[in-house]
Scaffold this motif. Structure first.
Motif, PDB file in Angstrom:
ATOM      1  N   TYR A  49       0.844  -1.198   0.000  1.00 62.54           N
ATOM      2  CA  TYR A  49       0.000   0.000   0.000  1.00 62.54           C
ATOM      3  C   TYR A  49       0.877   1.245   0.000  1.00 62.54           C
ATOM      4  CZ  TYR A  49      -2.921   3.663   2.177  1.00 62.54           C
ATOM      5  OH  TYR A  49      -3.556   4.845   2.493  1.00 62.54           O
ATOM      6  N   GLN A  50       1.877   1.271   0.862  1.00 65.70           N
ATOM      7  CA  GLN A  50       2.789   2.399   0.912  1.00 65.70           C
ATOM      8  C   GLN A  50       3.620   2.498  -0.369  1.00 65.70           C
ATOM      9  OE1 GLN A  50       1.633   0.480   3.578  1.00 65.70           O
ATOM     10  NE2 GLN A  50       3.279   0.660   5.082  1.00 65.70           N
ATOM     11  N   ILE A  68      -1.322   6.812   6.373  1.00 62.14           N
ATOM     12  CA  ILE A  68      -0.192   5.886   6.370  1.00 62.14           C
ATOM     13  C   ILE A  68       0.051   5.414   7.801  1.00 62.14           C
ATOM     14  CG2 ILE A  68       0.983   6.707   4.297  1.00 62.14           C
ATOM     15  CD1 ILE A  68       2.820   8.374   6.051  1.00 62.14           C
ATOM     16  N   PRO A  69       0.627   4.218   7.956  1.00 64.01           N
ATOM     17  CA  PRO A  69       0.927   3.721   9.302  1.00 64.01           C
ATOM     18  C   PRO A  69       1.958   4.596  10.000  1.00 64.01           C
ATOM     19  CG  PRO A  69       1.095   1.970   7.639  1.00 64.01           C
ATOM     20  CD  PRO A  69       1.010   3.261   6.904  1.00 64.01           C
ATOM     21  N   GLY A  70       1.924   4.567  11.324  1.00 66.33           N
ATOM     22  CA  GLY A  70       2.894   5.331  12.097  1.00 66.33           C
ATOM     23  C   GLY A  70       4.327   4.963  11.789  1.00 66.33           C
ATOM     24  N   THR A  71       4.577   3.705  11.437  1.00 62.28           N
ATOM     25  CA  THR A  71       5.929   3.262  11.112  1.00 62.28           C
ATOM     26  C   THR A  71       6.523   3.998   9.924  1.00 62.28           C
ATOM     27  OG1 THR A  71       4.906   1.486   9.833  1.00 62.28           O
ATOM     28  CG2 THR A  71       5.707   0.917  12.029  1.00 62.28           C
ATOM     29  N   ASP A  72       5.686   4.548   9.050  1.00 61.46           N
ATOM     30  CA  ASP A  72       6.165   5.088   7.776  1.00 61.46           C
ATOM     31  C   ASP A  72       6.255   6.604   7.738  1.00 61.46           C
ATOM     32  OD1 ASP A  72       6.129   2.735   5.440  1.00 61.46           O
ATOM     33  OD2 ASP A  72       4.898   2.297   7.190  1.00 61.46           O
ATOM     34  N   ILE A  73       5.932   7.271   8.848  1.00 62.84           N
ATOM     35  CA  ILE A  73       5.956   8.725   8.861  1.00 62.84           C
ATOM     36  C   ILE A  73       7.344   9.256   8.516  1.00 62.84           C
ATOM     37  CG2 ILE A  73       5.786  10.762  10.356  1.00 62.84           C
ATOM     38  CD1 ILE A  73       3.083   9.717   9.491  1.00 62.84           C
ATOM     39  N   SER A 280       1.226  -5.185  24.803  1.00 64.90           N
ATOM     40  CA  SER A 280       0.814  -5.160  23.410  1.00 64.90           C
ATOM     41  C   SER A 280       1.500  -4.002  22.682  1.00 64.90           C
ATOM     42  CB  SER A 280      -0.715  -5.047  23.328  1.00 64.90           C
ATOM     43  OG  SER A 280      -1.167  -5.121  22.009  1.00 64.90           O
ATOM     44  N   TRP A 281       0.897  -3.559  21.595  1.00 66.42           N
ATOM     45  CA  TRP A 281       1.335  -2.394  20.848  1.00 66.42           C
ATOM     46  C   TRP A 281       0.310  -1.272  20.991  1.00 66.42           C
ATOM     47  CZ3 TRP A 281       5.975  -2.362  18.454  1.00 66.42           C
ATOM     48  CH2 TRP A 281       6.551  -3.586  18.080  1.00 66.42           C
ATOM     49  N   LEU A 282       0.771  -0.046  20.925  1.00 68.34           N
ATOM     50  CA  LEU A 282      -0.113   1.077  20.653  1.00 68.34           C
ATOM     51  C   LEU A 282       0.054   1.380  19.168  1.00 68.34           C
ATOM     52  CD1 LEU A 282      -0.706   4.329  22.672  1.00 68.34           C
ATOM     53  CD2 LEU A 282      -0.740   4.287  20.195  1.00 68.34           C
ATOM     54  N   PHE A 283      -0.906   0.902  18.392  1.00 70.95           N
ATOM     55  CA  PHE A 283      -0.890   1.151  16.955  1.00 70.95           C
ATOM     56  C   PHE A 283      -1.477   2.523  16.673  1.00 70.95           C
ATOM     57  CE2 PHE A 283      -1.458  -3.545  17.145  1.00 70.95           C
ATOM     58  CZ  PHE A 283      -0.283  -3.910  16.511  1.00 70.95           C
ATOM     59  N   TRP A 284      -1.008   3.134  15.622  1.00 75.52           N
ATOM     60  CA  TRP A 284      -1.604   4.384  15.187  1.00 75.52           C
ATOM     61  C   TRP A 284      -1.237   4.601  13.721  1.00 75.52           C
ATOM     62  CZ3 TRP A 284       1.597   8.574  13.698  1.00 75.52           C
ATOM     63  CH2 TRP A 284       2.953   8.413  13.994  1.00 75.52           C
ATOM     64  N   GLY A 358       6.170   3.128  15.857  1.00 73.41           N
ATOM     65  CA  GLY A 358       6.797   4.380  15.463  1.00 73.41           C
ATOM     66  C   GLY A 358       7.808   4.197  14.361  1.00 73.41           C
ATOM     67  N   PRO A 359       8.133   5.263  13.673  1.00 70.62           N
ATOM     68  CA  PRO A 359       9.087   5.197  12.569  1.00 70.62           C
ATOM     69  C   PRO A 359      10.521   5.181  13.064  1.00 70.62           C
ATOM     70  CG  PRO A 359       8.357   7.447  12.872  1.00 70.62           C
ATOM     71  CD  PRO A 359       7.598   6.624  13.868  1.00 70.62           C
ATOM     72  N   LEU A 360      11.429   4.928  12.156  1.00 70.26           N
ATOM     73  CA  LEU A 360      12.860   4.989  12.452  1.00 70.26           C
ATOM     74  C   LEU A 360      13.421   6.271  11.845  1.00 70.26           C
ATOM     75  CD1 LEU A 360      14.079   1.318  11.847  1.00 70.26           C
ATOM     76  CD2 LEU A 360      13.744   2.502  14.023  1.00 70.26           C
ATOM     77  N   TRP A 361      13.574   7.286  12.668  1.00 73.06           N
ATOM     78  CA  TRP A 361      14.168   8.524  12.174  1.00 73.06           C
ATOM     79  C   TRP A 361      15.668   8.342  11.937  1.00 73.06           C
ATOM     80  CZ3 TRP A 361      11.075  12.225  10.468  1.00 73.06           C
ATOM     81  CH2 TRP A 361       9.769  12.287  10.959  1.00 73.06           C
ATOM     82  N   ALA A 362      16.278   7.323  12.569  1.00 69.78           N
ATOM     83  CA  ALA A 362      17.709   7.060  12.399  1.00 69.78           C
ATOM     84  C   ALA A 362      17.960   5.914  11.429  1.00 69.78           C
ATOM     85  CB  ALA A 362      18.347   6.739  13.753  1.00 69.78           C
ATOM     86  N   GLY A 363      16.982   5.587  10.621  1.00 71.57           N
ATOM     87  CA  GLY A 363      17.162   4.488   9.685  1.00 71.57           C
ATOM     88  C   GLY A 363      15.953   4.337   8.805  1.00 71.57           C
TER      89      GLY A 363
END
Length: 403
Positions: A49-50, A68-73, A280-284, A358-363
């Protein structure tokens, strides 16, 4: 004045969720002056999707506003694909209206390393995992009610395994447990074992720590030792909805489809307690604005409209998610949006120190996800030993971080 036409997109889990957002789009369309909306459901539940969005953004064909998922911000922000909305924010807008975990990342400035300086979007929702239960199968198997066990603080990994085995022993097409193949599902067991994906400052892989490996060992045993799970890589939702899976791990977004399709007695329960707790996870995920939209001010109006308390309440009532706004009133209202009867399970899991998606701002999160996902699959399918998994899982994953 001519109407401004805006297109917007989410990544729905099923047709029931598509219907939820189509209804919301129609209602907001009627509310916004001189703006007409077209809602486009994304065509894939996976990371493709992304990838499709990135291709469309490059080609100039992407929607004006999209989720978009929080991981991809971080990936979208650092590529210059989404708009920093801080200068468009209204006087009545406040970052503190939303959960701080998502807002840390949505206001993070990668150039200064400070949070609170940008605004990459607004969180559509939060969610967390719960186990969706087929109460009929659990009762037929003679297993204890997981909801009673959870209420008594006894819903442990051992009790979860006992329940899965009992249901699985019913035989035929019945399986005790199912979860789908994406990073968060094995991650649940990693978190609840006291481990995690990253080191504390999210600059290196921590999946090879003893605690993280202990979580994957337990998950692997479900598949390879006890054989109680739908094979990893197969979609567990259809057999669950058909009445053939005792416990199905998923987020709040699975509720509309379950409401629409399940013809058995169902409910949800907290995730089981592992050595590190029931973590668990806090998804967003967030609504963001195409950096090249021709209508940034109108797009911001849409983002605001999609995240008002009123809109979030309507979506929560329809079942798709939990409001991302920090509000006791919102939580109390959410608890009334049944079925499932035991909505408190989602709130318990939100309150129990969940790991923040959460996203990886360092990767690069996409690179980390690709490297580790193949290891998860190999281990859970019995193609990789636990020892080899621990020895290799972080080798390629660490290449995803800025060197």
């Amino acid at each position: 004045m001519d109407e401004v036409a805006l297109r917007w997109r989410t990544r729905p889990d099923n047709q029931a969720e598509i219907d939820v957002y189509s209804q919301i789009s129609s209602e907001i369309d009627a509310q916004l002056d001189n703006i007409s909306l077209t809602y486009e459901p994304g065509g894939s539940e996976t990371s493709s999707y992304q990838d499709v969005l990135k291709t469309e953004l490059s080609a100039g064909t992407a929607p004006d506003v999209f989720w978009i998922p929080g991981t991809d911000i971080a990936d979208f922000a650092t590529r210059g694909l989404i708009l920093d909305l801080r200068d468009l924010a209204d006087a009545d807008y406040n970052d503190s209206d939303f959960y701080p975990g998502p807002m840390f990342h949505l206001t993070f400035n990668p150039e200064t390393g400070m949070t609170g300086e940008t605004l990459w979007g607004l969180p559509r929702d939060v969610s967390t995992f719960a186990l969706y239960l087929n109460n009929d199968l659990i009762e037929q198997a003679g297993a204890e009610d997981p909801r009673v066990l959870a209420a008594n603080g006894e819903w442990t990994w051992d009790k979860f395994l006992e329940t899965a085995i009992a249901v699985n022993n019913l035989g035929g097409d019945v399986k005790g447990f199912g979860m789908n193949a994406w990073w968060a599902n094995p991650g649940l067991f990693i978190n609840s074992a006291g481990g995690g994906f990253f080191n504390e400052d999210r600059t290196a892989c921590a999946l090879d720590s003893d605690a993280s490996v202990a979580g994957m060992e337990f998950a692997s045993r479900l598949y390879n030792e006890f054989g109680v799970a739908v094979p990893y890589g197969e979609d567990s939702e259809p057999p669950f909805l058909a009445g053939n899976v005792g416990m199905f791990l998923n987020g709040r977004w699975a509720t509309p489809g379950t409401r629409a399709s399940a013809e058995f007695d169902w409910d949800v329960v907290d995730v089981p307690i592992g050595p590190g707790g029931a973590r668990s996870w806090l998804f967003w995920g967030a609504y963001v604005v195409n950096a090249n939209t021709a209508h940034p001010e109108e797009a911001w109006q849409l983002v605001r409209a999609l995240t008002t308390a009123e809109t979030q309440s309507k979506i929560a009532e329809l079942g798709a998610n939990i409001p991302s706004r920090v509000s006791d009133a919102a939580i109390q209202a959410f608890l009334t949006y049944t079925p499932p009867a035991n909505n408190q399970a989602f709130i318990n899991n939100l309150a129990n120190d969940p790991a923040i998606e959460g996203p990886l701002w360092a990767g690069s999160w996409p690179e980390f996800d690709a490297a580790t996902g193949s290891k998860f699959t190999a281990l859970l399918n019995g193609d990789l030993t636990l020892e080899d998994y621990q020895a290799t899982v972080c080798e390629e994953a660490n290449q995803a971080f800025d060197q």
